[in-house]
Design an enzyme around this catalytic site. Structure first.
Site, PDB file in Angstrom:
ATOM      1  N   CYS A   1      66.438  37.693  46.358  1.00 42.22           N
ATOM      2  CA  CYS A   1      67.772  38.135  46.789  1.00 42.22           C
ATOM      3  C   CYS A   1      67.752  39.662  47.024  1.00 42.22           C
ATOM      4  O   CYS A   1      67.509  40.434  46.078  1.00 42.22           O
ATOM      5  CB  CYS A   1      68.810  37.766  45.741  1.00 42.22           C
ATOM      6  SG  CYS A   1      68.635  36.050  45.190  1.00 42.22           S
TER       7      CYS A   1
ATOM      8  N   CYS B   1      81.675  30.648  30.580  1.00 43.20           N
ATOM      9  CA  CYS B   1      81.151  30.554  31.942  1.00 43.20           C
ATOM     10  C   CYS B   1      79.659  30.850  31.866  1.00 43.20           C
ATOM     11  O   CYS B   1      79.238  31.648  31.023  1.00 43.20           O
ATOM     12  CB  CYS B   1      81.856  31.572  32.842  1.00 43.20           C
ATOM     13  SG  CYS B   1      81.227  31.565  34.544  1.00 43.20           S
TER      14      CYS B   1
ATOM     15  N   ARG C   1      88.679  37.131  42.024  1.00 44.45           N
ATOM     16  CA  ARG C   1      88.226  38.218  41.131  1.00 44.45           C
ATOM     17  C   ARG C   1      87.746  39.428  41.906  1.00 44.45           C
ATOM     18  O   ARG C   1      86.880  39.327  42.779  1.00 44.45           O
ATOM     19  CB  ARG C   1      87.112  37.731  40.196  1.00 44.45           C
ATOM     20  CG  ARG C   1      86.632  38.844  39.250  1.00 44.45           C
ATOM     21  CD  ARG C   1      85.657  38.389  38.194  1.00 44.45           C
ATOM     22  NE  ARG C   1      86.188  37.286  37.437  1.00 44.45           N
ATOM     23  CZ  ARG C   1      85.571  36.113  37.293  1.00 44.45           C
ATOM     24  NH1 ARG C   1      84.394  35.921  37.842  1.00 44.45           N
ATOM     25  NH2 ARG C   1      86.122  35.143  36.601  1.00 44.45           N
TER      26      ARG C   1
ATOM     27  N   CYS D   1      81.137  35.279  30.130  1.00 46.38           N
ATOM     28  CA  CYS D   1      80.247  34.737  31.155  1.00 46.38           C
ATOM     29  C   CYS D   1      78.803  35.146  30.878  1.00 46.38           C
ATOM     30  O   CYS D   1      78.496  36.340  30.804  1.00 46.38           O
ATOM     31  CB  CYS D   1      80.697  35.250  32.521  1.00 46.38           C
ATOM     32  SG  CYS D   1      79.653  34.641  33.847  1.00 46.38           S
TER      33      CYS D   1
ATOM     34  N   CYS E   1      69.448  42.278  44.693  1.00 39.84           N
ATOM     35  CA  CYS E   1      69.421  42.125  43.235  1.00 39.84           C
ATOM     36  C   CYS E   1      68.355  42.956  42.524  1.00 39.84           C
ATOM     37  O   CYS E   1      67.161  42.858  42.828  1.00 39.84           O
ATOM     38  CB  CYS E   1      69.231  40.652  42.890  1.00 39.84           C
ATOM     39  SG  CYS E   1      69.366  40.380  41.107  1.00 39.84           S
TER      40      CYS E   1
ATOM     41  N   CYS F   1      83.186  28.617  39.832  1.00 37.73           N
ATOM     42  CA  CYS F   1      83.387  30.033  40.136  1.00 37.73           C
ATOM     43  C   CYS F   1      82.410  30.347  41.254  1.00 37.73           C
ATOM     44  O   CYS F   1      81.191  30.293  41.050  1.00 37.73           O
ATOM     45  CB  CYS F   1      83.089  30.864  38.890  1.00 37.73           C
ATOM     46  SG  CYS F   1      83.104  32.644  39.201  1.00 37.73           S
TER      47      CYS F   1
ATOM     48  N   CYS G   1      62.920  37.888  37.817  1.00 37.47           N
ATOM     49  CA  CYS G   1      63.352  36.669  38.498  1.00 37.47           C
ATOM     50  C   CYS G   1      62.458  36.419  39.717  1.00 37.47           C
ATOM     51  O   CYS G   1      62.188  37.343  40.486  1.00 37.47           O
ATOM     52  CB  CYS G   1      64.812  36.811  38.933  1.00 37.47           C
ATOM     53  SG  CYS G   1      65.419  35.310  39.736  1.00 37.47           S
TER      54      CYS G   1
HETATM   55  N1  SAM Z   1      70.162  34.095  38.873  1.00 36.91           N
HETATM   56  C1  SAM Z   1      71.354  33.385  39.027  1.00 36.91           C
HETATM   57  C2  SAM Z   1      71.739  33.183  40.478  1.00 36.91           C
HETATM   58  O1  SAM Z   1      71.455  34.029  41.299  1.00 36.91           O
HETATM   59  O2  SAM Z   1      72.346  32.156  40.779  1.00 36.91           O
HETATM   60  C3  SAM Z   1      72.542  33.970  38.268  1.00 36.91           C
HETATM   61  C4  SAM Z   1      72.698  35.467  38.156  1.00 36.91           C
HETATM   62  S1  SAM Z   1      72.963  36.363  39.678  1.00 36.91           S
HETATM   63  C5  SAM Z   1      72.761  38.021  39.168  1.00 36.91           C
HETATM   64  C6  SAM Z   1      74.716  36.116  39.991  1.00 36.91           C
HETATM   65  C7  SAM Z   1      75.326  36.767  41.193  1.00 36.91           C
HETATM   66  O3  SAM Z   1      75.457  38.160  40.984  1.00 36.91           O
HETATM   67  C8  SAM Z   1      74.612  36.681  42.521  1.00 36.91           C
HETATM   68  O4  SAM Z   1      74.779  35.465  43.163  1.00 36.91           O
HETATM   69  C9  SAM Z   1      75.283  37.783  43.312  1.00 36.91           C
HETATM   70  O5  SAM Z   1      76.411  37.280  44.006  1.00 36.91           O
HETATM   71  C10 SAM Z   1      75.727  38.758  42.220  1.00 36.91           C
HETATM   72  N2  SAM Z   1      74.982  40.026  42.318  1.00 36.91           N
HETATM   73  C11 SAM Z   1      73.700  40.243  41.947  1.00 36.91           C
HETATM   74  N3  SAM Z   1      73.322  41.511  42.194  1.00 36.91           N
HETATM   75  C12 SAM Z   1      74.391  42.128  42.740  1.00 36.91           C
HETATM   76  C13 SAM Z   1      74.623  43.451  43.222  1.00 36.91           C
HETATM   77  N4  SAM Z   1      73.663  44.380  43.209  1.00 36.91           N
HETATM   78  N5  SAM Z   1      75.847  43.749  43.707  1.00 36.91           N
HETATM   79  C14 SAM Z   1      76.818  42.801  43.733  1.00 36.91           C
HETATM   80  N6  SAM Z   1      76.649  41.540  43.301  1.00 36.91           N
HETATM   81  C15 SAM Z   1      75.450  41.200  42.816  1.00 36.91           C
HETATM   82  C1  DTB Z   2      79.538  37.523  40.211  1.00 35.98           C
HETATM   83  O1  DTB Z   2      80.040  37.070  41.267  1.00 35.98           O
HETATM   84  N1  DTB Z   2      79.300  38.795  39.963  1.00 35.98           N
HETATM   85  C2  DTB Z   2      78.694  38.963  38.669  1.00 35.98           C
HETATM   86  C3  DTB Z   2      78.690  37.523  38.102  1.00 35.98           C
HETATM   87  N2  DTB Z   2      79.170  36.748  39.209  1.00 35.98           N
HETATM   88  C4  DTB Z   2      77.504  36.984  37.474  1.00 35.98           C
HETATM   89  C5  DTB Z   2      77.382  39.661  38.699  1.00 35.98           C
HETATM   90  C6  DTB Z   2      77.444  41.025  39.325  1.00 35.98           C
HETATM   91  C7  DTB Z   2      76.100  41.645  39.169  1.00 35.98           C
HETATM   92  C8  DTB Z   2      76.057  43.068  39.632  1.00 35.98           C
HETATM   93  C9  DTB Z   2      74.710  43.656  39.489  1.00 35.98           C
HETATM   94  C10 DTB Z   2      74.218  43.734  38.089  1.00 35.98           C
HETATM   95  O2  DTB Z   2      74.935  44.209  37.173  1.00 35.98           O
HETATM   96  O3  DTB Z   2      73.038  43.388  37.853  1.00 35.98           O
HETATM   97 FE1  SF4 Z   3      67.338  36.097  40.620  1.00 35.44          FE
HETATM   98 FE2  SF4 Z   3      68.999  38.077  41.089  1.00 35.44          FE
HETATM   99 FE3  SF4 Z   3      68.664  36.197  42.928  1.00 35.44          FE
HETATM  100 FE4  SF4 Z   3      69.954  35.606  40.608  1.00 35.44          FE
HETATM  101  S1  SF4 Z   3      70.633  37.024  42.188  1.00 35.44           S
HETATM  102  S2  SF4 Z   3      68.356  34.393  41.636  1.00 35.44           S
HETATM  103  S3  SF4 Z   3      68.834  36.951  39.193  1.00 35.44           S
HETATM  104  S4  SF4 Z   3      67.093  37.634  42.205  1.00 35.44           S
END
Ligand code: SAM
Ligand code: DTB
Ligand code: SF4
Length: 358
Positions: A63, A134, A266, A103, A66, A194, A59
């Site tokens: 973030c 979702c 949630r 989702c 992530c 959501c 990606c």
């Molecule tokens: N890429 C898209 C975005 O960021 O909008 C969708 C997928 S992203 C992984 C969805 C959400 O997962 C993020 O906004 C964040 O709140 C959550 N998330 C990602 N990595 C995480 C982590 N290590 N621990 C907890 N929540 C996480």
């Molecule tokens: C949300 O609030 N939490 C979910 C879902 N929306 C997409 C994602 C959590 C991701 C946790 C890290 C991972 O598994 O990559």
């Molecule tokens: Fe990309 Fe992860 Fe950020 Fe979603 S949360 S935009 S997958 S870096």
């Protein structure tokens, strides 16, 4: 704000009010949260969603939490957008295991037209299985939101993640306003929203209050509010951050319940690191939705057996998608005195069978 005012649906929360809730004596906070929960939701009931990463890693965004960002070396293997049939198969398995919502998450900044066409087909197929759908695909234009709506999408997940003040320390490649714009496009397309955040990123109690305030002061409350605990992944900038105090996590759930009384709150990422007792406190605080299945997107989640056993021990039933207590009905299922009818008594733990516990 007096305790009796708590439970009113409002969109004019102030920072002192939100911080005041988070700072209440814990037992007072839990008492009010559970009371408001029962005024608006079926008690002892939890909605179950299963996640699938339909496009993983690489990606372009930064973030800091992530594992899927191309900027951090987390050892994650990148995967292209999945085939529609493979997604359908995974959704069917989730339904058979007891999930009511599926989702689909993609590691995009925002989806491209070609990807949108494939994802729309996925949404149609999953919806045809009788599951709620979702998606979380990054930023959307108003047209893309409408495209997903016409494919049959029910919910769009797009998190604010944290307060506007702390946000810049976590993400620099898109703004808070970009997120609010996507949320507006999603609402305008008549999709359910959501939207929530992450705790444990080094934010202050005031940042948590500002996050909840921003969510609750949206023109309409999100139907679903995921409260994630940071899953620390080695290689990401946030690995090694001091963990959130578990009781502060519970407080944030309770304040979310009080500030958005009709939303499903949630208990989201981070459950694998939580004890059964901590999860029970989160349900007492008003959480009534979980991710169900052994994987979140790229990291672990409690396996199905552990969750079935936890819910059975707590006497919690899964919420049915077609039942009378869907988000759109929240608050409307009261008897003539305005009370929630008594639920069916839960069987004693020993009397439960696998089906009722699932
Ligand atoms: N890429 C898209 C975005 O960021 O909008 C969708 C997928 S992203 C992984 C969805 C959400 O997962 C993020 O906004 C964040 O709140 C959550 N998330 C990602 N990595 C995480 C982590 N290590 N621990 C907890 N929540 C996480
Ligand atoms: C949300 O609030 N939490 C979910 C879902 N929306 C997409 C994602 C959590 C991701 C946790 C890290 C991972 O598994 O990559
Ligand atoms: Fe990309 Fe992860 Fe950020 Fe979603 S949360 S935009 S997958 S870096």
């Amino acid at each position: 704000m007096t305790p009796t005012d708590l439970g009113t649906v409002r969109h004019d929360w102030t920072l002192p009010e939100a911080t005041g809730l988070l700072g209440l004596p814990l037992l007072d906070l839990l008492y009010h949260a559970q009371r408001v929960h029962r005024e608006n939701h079926q008690p002892n009931t939890v909605q179950m969603s299963t996640l699938l990463s339909i496009k993983t890693g690489a990606c372009p965004e930064d973030c800091a939490y992530c594992p899927q960002s191309v900027r951090y070396d987390t050892g994650l293997e990148r995967e292209e957008l999945m085939e529609v049939d493979a997604v359908r198969e995974r959704a069917l398995r989730a339904k058979e295991a007891g999930a009511t919502r599926f989702c689909m998450g993609a590691a995009y900044r925002s989806p491209k037209a070609k990807e949108m066409r494939v994802i729309s087909r996925m949404v149609r197929e999953v919806s045809a299985l009788g599951l709620e759908t979702c998606a979380t695909l990054g930023m959307l234009t108003p047209e893309q939101a409408r495209e997903l709506k016409s494919a049959g999408l029910d919910y769009y997940n797009h998190n604010l993640d944290t307060s506007p003040e702390f946000y810049g320390q976590i993400i620099t490649t898109r703004t808070y306003q970009d997120r609010l714009d996507t949320l507006e496009a999603v609402r305008a397309a008549d999709l359910k929203v959501c939207c929530g955040g992450i705790l444990g990123m080094g934010e202050s109690p005031s940042d948590r209050a500002r996050l909840l305030m921003t969510l609750a002061n949206l023109p309409q409350h999100p139907e679903s509010v995921p409260i994630n605990q940071l899953v620390q992944v080695p290689g990401t900038p946030l690995a090694g951050t001091a963990p959130v105090d578990p009781l502060d996590f519970v407080r944030t759930i309770a304040a979310a319940r009080l500030m958005m009384p009709r939303a499903h709150v949630r208990l989201s990422a981070g459950r694998q690191e939580m004890s059964d007792e901590l999860q029970a406190l989160c349900f007492l605080a008003g959480a009534n939705s979980i991710f169900y299945g052994e994987k979140l997107l790229t990291t672990g989640n409690p396996d199905i057996e552990r969750d079935r056993s936890l819910l059975a021990r707590l006497g919690i039933q899964p919420e049915s998608a077609s039942g009378p207590f869907r988000d759109s009905d929240a608050g409307s299922h009261r008897d003539s005195r305005g009370h929630i009818p008594d639920p069916e008594p839960n069987p004693a733990p020993g009397e439960r069978n696998e089906e009722t516990a699932a």
